[in-house]
Write a protein that holds these residues in place. Structure first.
Motif, PDB file in Angstrom:
ATOM      1  N   GLN A   1      43.357 -53.634  46.069  1.00  0.00           N
ATOM      2  CA  GLN A   1      42.422 -53.749  45.229  1.00  0.00           C
ATOM      3  C   GLN A   1      41.374 -54.672  46.926  1.00  0.00           C
ATOM      4  N   GLU A   2      41.692 -55.352  47.323  1.00  0.00           N
ATOM      5  CA  GLU A   2      41.576 -56.020  48.491  1.00  0.00           C
ATOM      6  C   GLU A   2      40.798 -54.797  49.621  1.00  0.00           C
ATOM      7  N   ILE A   3      41.848 -54.273  49.937  1.00  0.00           N
ATOM      8  CA  ILE A   3      41.231 -52.787  50.517  1.00  0.00           C
ATOM      9  C   ILE A   3      40.413 -51.829  50.093  1.00  0.00           C
ATOM     10  N   SER A   4      40.144 -51.600  49.119  1.00  0.00           N
ATOM     11  CA  SER A   4      39.172 -51.158  48.173  1.00  0.00           C
ATOM     12  C   SER A   4      38.120 -51.761  48.881  1.00  0.00           C
ATOM     13  N   ASN A   5      37.909 -53.154  48.414  1.00  0.00           N
ATOM     14  CA  ASN A   5      36.440 -54.116  48.684  1.00  0.00           C
ATOM     15  C   ASN A   5      36.286 -54.269  50.079  1.00  0.00           C
ATOM     16  N   ILE A   6      37.117 -54.014  51.375  1.00  0.00           N
ATOM     17  CA  ILE A   6      36.469 -53.715  52.686  1.00  0.00           C
ATOM     18  C   ILE A   6      35.470 -52.112  53.012  1.00  0.00           C
ATOM     19  N   PRO A   7      35.588 -52.599  54.296  1.00  0.00           N
ATOM     20  CA  PRO A   7      34.224 -52.221  54.573  1.00  0.00           C
ATOM     21  C   PRO A   7      35.376 -50.998  55.832  1.00  0.00           C
ATOM     22  N   LEU A   8      34.987 -49.399  55.733  1.00  0.00           N
ATOM     23  CA  LEU A   8      35.736 -48.947  56.509  1.00  0.00           C
ATOM     24  C   LEU A   8      35.610 -49.559  57.872  1.00  0.00           C
ATOM     25  N   GLY A   9      34.980 -49.465  58.325  1.00  0.00           N
ATOM     26  CA  GLY A   9      35.076 -49.934  59.471  1.00  0.00           C
ATOM     27  C   GLY A   9      35.644 -51.225  60.036  1.00  0.00           C
ATOM     28  N   GLN A  10      35.889 -51.968  58.705  1.00  0.00           N
ATOM     29  CA  GLN A  10      36.278 -53.047  59.844  1.00  0.00           C
ATOM     30  C   GLN A  10      37.643 -52.286  59.353  1.00  0.00           C
TER      31      GLN A  10
END
Length: 180
Positions: free
Chosen positions: A11-20
């Protein structure tokens, strides 16, 4: 408990932008990143397991769920690139006929020169087949010119109709400058 933490991490990964995520992957390392964050991909990969031979004399074990082709594919053919035609593609913009005709007006002079050259060649040739081909080509050029002139007249008529309609409504006419 472990499933809850994995779900939370996903869930946390899905909210993180791809660049980060890519920066994190570079900092931590690709192997470690894949091991921790992409466990759910391994579950899907188990479905595509590679069937191997139990001994060298036996045929390869195949999945019964896959369609068996009649022909054995010896050489892998590369996929063709999908070509696009800019005339019919919306991504290439909208066609402005007035701008197009002004931009390529020099082609009319080239066509006139070609026509004159073809006429002289048709008069000089003695071969009847070549003469006939040149005459048919000249006729085609004439018909194209006539159709272009008719289209021009039609567009001028429509433009005049619009101007008259605007004049009846009481609006001032707009005169387009000839400068491009």
């Amino acid at each position: 408990m472990a499933d809850d933490t994995e779900a939370d991490i996903r869930q946390e990964i899905s909210n993180i932008p791809l660049g980060q995520l890519q920066d994190l992957r570079q900092k931590v390392g690709t192997k470690k990143f894949d091991n921790t964050f992409q466990k759910h991909l391994r579950v899907q990969d188990n479905d595509n397991k590679d069937f191997k031979r139990t001994s060298k004399n036996r045929p390869r074990e195949m999945s019964s769920k896959k369609h068996v082709s009649r022909f054995k594919q010896v050489i892998q053919v590369p996929k063709k690139e999908k070509r696009m035609d800019p005339r019919f593609d919306e991504r290439c913009g909208h066609l402005n006929l007035d701008l197009f005709s002004k931009s390529f007006s020099f082609l009319e002079d080239v066509k006139k020169q070609e026509r004159a050259q073809m006429e002289t060649e048709a008069r000089k040739t003695k071969d009847p087949l070549k003469k006939k081909k040149l005459e048919t080509c000249l006729q085609k050029m004439d018909s194209r010119d006539k159709s272009r002139q008719e289209e021009k007249k039609d567009s001028e008529r429509q433009h005049k109709k619009v101007e008259r309609k605007l004049a009846k409504e009481g609006k001032k006419p707009f005169f387009l400058s000839k400068a491009l």
